[in-house]
Scaffold this motif. Structure first.
Motif, PDB file in Angstrom:
ATOM      1  N   PRO A 181       0.594  -1.280  -0.243  1.00 20.31           N
ATOM      2  CA  PRO A 181      -0.035  -0.018  -0.171  1.00 20.31           C
ATOM      3  C   PRO A 181       0.846   1.310  -0.054  1.00 20.31           C
ATOM      4  CG  PRO A 181      -0.910  -1.590   1.715  1.00 20.31           C
ATOM      5  CD  PRO A 181       0.473  -2.151   1.071  1.00 20.31           C
ATOM      6  N   GLY A 182       1.856   1.286   0.753  1.00 17.18           N
ATOM      7  CA  GLY A 182       2.783   2.182   0.892  1.00 17.18           C
ATOM      8  C   GLY A 182       3.385   2.826  -0.559  1.00 17.18           C
ATOM      9  N   GLY A 183       3.816   1.470  -1.371  1.00 15.24           N
ATOM     10  CA  GLY A 183       4.571   1.493  -2.610  1.00 15.24           C
ATOM     11  C   GLY A 183       3.416   2.194  -3.574  1.00 15.24           C
ATOM     12  N   VAL A 184       2.107   2.038  -3.594  1.00 11.81           N
ATOM     13  CA  VAL A 184       1.371   2.362  -4.600  1.00 11.81           C
ATOM     14  C   VAL A 184       1.128   4.047  -4.140  1.00 11.81           C
ATOM     15  CG1 VAL A 184      -1.202   2.291  -5.204  1.00 11.81           C
ATOM     16  CG2 VAL A 184       0.222   0.170  -4.914  1.00 11.81           C
ATOM     17  N   ALA A 185       0.958   4.143  -2.852  1.00  5.69           N
ATOM     18  CA  ALA A 185       0.728   5.659  -2.350  1.00  5.69           C
ATOM     19  C   ALA A 185       1.690   6.590  -2.757  1.00  5.69           C
ATOM     20  CB  ALA A 185       0.515   5.784  -0.917  1.00  5.69           C
ATOM     21  N   ALA A 186       3.165   5.966  -2.562  1.00  3.45           N
ATOM     22  CA  ALA A 186       4.271   6.809  -3.144  1.00  3.45           C
ATOM     23  C   ALA A 186       4.333   6.928  -4.718  1.00  3.45           C
ATOM     24  CB  ALA A 186       5.633   6.011  -2.562  1.00  3.45           C
ATOM     25  N   ALA A 187       3.788   5.797  -5.449  1.00  5.56           N
ATOM     26  CA  ALA A 187       3.530   5.925  -6.918  1.00  5.56           C
ATOM     27  C   ALA A 187       2.944   7.306  -7.487  1.00  5.56           C
ATOM     28  CB  ALA A 187       3.465   4.601  -7.474  1.00  5.56           C
ATOM     29  N   ILE A 188       1.610   7.320  -6.874  1.00  7.46           N
ATOM     30  CA  ILE A 188       0.661   8.072  -7.174  1.00  7.46           C
ATOM     31  C   ILE A 188       0.913   9.765  -6.709  1.00  7.46           C
ATOM     32  CG2 ILE A 188      -1.079   6.422  -7.595  1.00  7.46           C
ATOM     33  CD1 ILE A 188      -2.477   7.280  -5.218  1.00  7.46           C
ATOM     34  N   ALA A 203       7.607   4.312  -8.255  1.00  9.18           N
ATOM     35  CA  ALA A 203       7.014   3.063  -8.146  1.00  9.18           C
ATOM     36  C   ALA A 203       7.994   2.069  -7.437  1.00  9.18           C
ATOM     37  CB  ALA A 203       6.264   2.486  -9.323  1.00  9.18           C
ATOM     38  N   ALA A 204       9.066   2.757  -7.102  1.00  9.70           N
ATOM     39  CA  ALA A 204      10.234   1.636  -6.706  1.00  9.70           C
ATOM     40  C   ALA A 204      10.121   1.057  -5.507  1.00  9.70           C
ATOM     41  CB  ALA A 204      11.587   2.740  -6.182  1.00  9.70           C
TER      42      ALA A 204
END
Length: 734
Positions: A277-284, A289-290
């Motif tokens: 979930p944190g990866g998706v939040a950071a991506a948007i 998306a790392a």
């Protein structure tokens, strides 16, 4: 067509009457003419000279003068406008190509590189090399796209940083005294490098460099053309640790501040939302998306939801919509502002400013900048009292984008953006009466049904318009994308991204958990949806590569269907159907030889057999697999030599060759010509001179097509051996 008295004007031919009835739509074809001129330039095999370009420019000026002299006549507006637009697109492409510096000749050895960091990009983590072996199912790592899926995030390497080095200098004996490179050199940093790298630093690193890759097969994706227009000199991999080679960066530089801000935002997001979930939040929220595991990215791609991770038009539209709504509500709280101020226009300006800030925060990538350009036109339409989303606004935006970057027309992001917006604008233009009739009448269910119908139609219009573009560029088809987007896009629009924006606003106060925690609930729903849909039957279907004429037929047919309003618009369905059938109407190569002459592939039914062993050149093999939509398997040649009809194959130096009655010999090792007299040979020297080779077998006849034969002599096509122009030292002053 009626005259001033309201009577039908029958003095004109039928076609002229129909075109005059569509006279308000004729201007919409300006970007189509520009696109035809751009496509015509890139289809050439030889670069046109200055006299030819001057003649084309004079032709455009003459056509413009013809239109100015007879503005009310139909023939000058149609014929003259079409010729002028095509010529202008052709000239714009030539000018854009020739204002770029040449591709340099990078050394084929480890070199010491010194340069200034222009940007630091955090790349997604990669799986260890042991996972790149061929899966028993025939796909690399068991996934049709060549990317491993299903592995836990713990199996992945840490995220990798990539440096964009400007004014790079190669410090070795051969390149001593050479001027700095005029292009950006992209170098991957070692995962264990502890250096704190920020834009503006001057650094020094020992790296293995390589030029932009040529097409893996004749007619395939051209990395050299993309690098030519992107300003890239090539890429490299750091062999040692990055060392500082200059004074420290002033802390108030805008790029340094933005990079530091992104890193801080990512760190605070991951502290509240660890894992996927944190990866998706950071991506948007930051464009990186790392932090996402590879399995989650593959699930989004298989479900047709990959666009939710890429900051582009959808995210920018949501951000600006939220900002405009908040601004309108804030202004409505003031009686004076509500009565005397132009609240709608002020809210549009606030939305545009918020969109610009979001684009800067996410890295100002080219798709986001394009989307911001289109959004600026929408905001301008709102300020001037015009319809926000219209075909005329799309035509203006497309014209500006094509003139600013003609080569972008050949890439997937611009094609998908224009096709999706055109499908949405034309589709809702036609469906507006039906939607109004659906909401006409009492009952709350009517308005709910209208909103549901709008969501469904938006997914159908935008997704349907871009399906063949995805097939052409990515070789895949996601049949369940409509259902997945129907559920995921509303979650992103009304829950996830608005809460993410609230979290950004609360970060200076330390209150971001109040918004990030419920944001994570919505992200988990989308993740569950992506993994669920990606596991359905035929969630991701591989399709053969679409020829260029097939993609052109789709885009032109879509333009014909969307830009006209008369019944003849339905004639555009014919090229659309032809485009869908195009991948299955062309001949597929029976044998492929890689650009370096070290790997070959043989088409054997539904399997693509790789020799001498699969995994020797994974990027090339993935391109081959995507182009032919076949599973990979080892090539079985007993003793290192075998025969395929009129083609003899030699994979090992000690193998004997049977050339009797053969027409072509394909060898991966040097061979004396005396062994096969009179037989055409494809080997490393052939690939060194002409690039990748494709062999087509037509019974006893053999047709060979080379990459250089397909691309011709263009500025971005590197010389034999993929050598560019040497970076010669500056001449000494007399």
């Amino acid at each position: 067509m009626t005259d001033a008295t309201g009577r039908q004007d029958c003095t004109k031919p039928w076609l002229a009457r129909q075109l005059l009835a569509e006279r308000t739509r004729l201007a919409l074809w300006l970007p189509v003419g520009l696109g035809l001129g751009i496509a015509g330039y890139f289809m050439l095999r030889q670069e046109p000279g200055r006299p030819a370009m001057l003649a084309v420019l004079l032709l455009a000026v003459a056509m413009a003068g013809w239109i100015a002299r007879r503005p009310a006549d139909l023939v000058p507006r149609l014929a003259g406008g079409a010729v002028a637009a095509i010529a202008l697109g052709f000239v714009a492409s030539w000018v854009d190509a020739h204002r770029r510096p040449p591709l340099p000749d990078l050394p084929r050895r480890a070199s010491i590189v010194t340069g200034r960091i222009a940007a630091v990009t955090l790349l997604p983590p990669r799986l260890p090399p042991s996972h790149s072996s061929l899966h028993p199912s025939g796909h690399p790592s068991g996934h049709p796209s060549g990317h491993p899926s299903g592995h836990p995030a713990g199996d992945a390497e840490p995220a990798i940083r990539r440096l964009d080095l400007a004014d790079a200098v190669l410090d070795d004996a051969i390149d001593d005294g050479m001027p700095p490179l005029r292009r950006i050199l992209r170098v991957r940093v070692r995962p264990d490098d502890p250096a704190a790298l920020v834009p503006g630093m001057t650094v020094r690193v020992r790296a293995l460099l390589r030029p932009p890759p040529p097409p893996a097969w004749p007619g395939g994706p051209d990395g050299q053309r993309r690098a030519w227009f992107d300003g890239s000199a090539g890429s490299g991999t750091a062999l040692g640790l990055v060392q500082s080679a200059g004074p420290p960066v002033p802390p108030r530089r805008v790029d340094v501040l933005l990079e530091s801000l992104r890193e801080c935002v990512v760190a605070r997001i991951l502290r509240v939302l660890p894992g996927a979930p944190g990866g998706v939040a950071a991506a948007i929220l930051t464009g990186s998306a790392a932090a996402m595991p590879q399995s989650d990215r593959d699930a989004f791609a298989d479900a047709g939801l990959a666009h939710l991770l890429a900051v582009a038009g959808l995210h920018l539209g949501i951000v600006m919509g939220v900002a405009m709504t908040a601004a309108r509500l804030a202004l409505a709280c003031s009686e004076r502002a509500s009565l005397y101020w132009p609240c709608r226009q002020i809210a549009a300006l606030a939305a545009l400013a918020s969109g610009g800030a979001y684009v800067l925060l996410t890295g100002a990538h080219l798709p986001a900048v394009r989307s911001l350009t289109m959004a600026a036109l929408v905001a301008l339409a709102i300020i001037t009292g015009r319809r926000a989303v219209s075909m005329r606004g799309l035509a203006v935006g497309a014209t500006l984008l094509l003139l600013a970057g003609p080569a972008d027309l050949l890439e997937a992001p611009l094609q998908m953006s224009l096709a999706a917006v055109m499908g949405l604008a034309a589709g809702f233009e036609a469906a507006r009466p039906l939607l109004a009739r659906l909401a006409d009448g009492p009952g709350w269910w009517r308005h709910a049904a209208r909103h549901g119908a709008q969501l469904l139609l938006a997914s159908l219009f935008a997704g349907g318009a871009t399906v063949p573009v995805v097939m052409a560029h990515f070789g895949t088809l996601q049949p369940w994308f409509v259902l997945a987007n129907l559920l995921a896009v509303p979650l992103m629009a009304v829950w996830i991204l608005p809460l993410g924006l609230l979290a950004l606003a609360l970060m200076p106060l330390g209150g971001e958990p109040l918004a990030l925690v419920p944001m994570g609930w919505g992200i988990r729903l989308v993740l569950a949806l992506a993994h669920g849909v990606s596991g359905w039957p035929a969630a991701r279907v591989m399709v053969p590569a679409m020829p260029a004429w097939g993609l052109a037929a789709w885009l032109l047919g879509l333009c014909w269907l969307c830009l006209w309003t008369r019944r003849w618009r339905w004639l555009g369905a014919a090229p659309l159907l032809l485009a869908l059938a195009a991948p299955f109407l062309i001949a597929r190569p029976d044998l492929l030889l890689s650009p370096d002459g070290r790997v070959l592939a043989v088409r054997d039914g539904a399997v693509l057999r790789i020799g001498p062993r699969p995994g020797a050149d994974m990027p090339v093999e993935r391109d081959w697999q995507q182009a032919l939509a076949l599973s990979l398997a080892p090539l079985d040649c007993p003793g290192g030599a075998c025969r395929m009809g009129a083609v003899a194959l030699r994979l090992a130096a000690a193998a004997g060759v049977d050339c009797a009655g053969g027409a072509v010999l394909v060898t991966l090792v040097p061979l004396d010509d005396a062994h096969c007299p009179g037989v055409r040979t494809l080997d490393g020297l052939t690939a060194w001179q002409d690039g990748a080779q494709a062999v087509f077998l037509h019974g006893d006849k053999v047709e060979i097509v080379s990459d250089r034969q397909t691309r011709g002599a263009r500025p971005w096509v590197l010389g034999p051996g993929q050598h560019g122009l040497p970076t010669l030292p500056l001449a000494r002053r007399e």
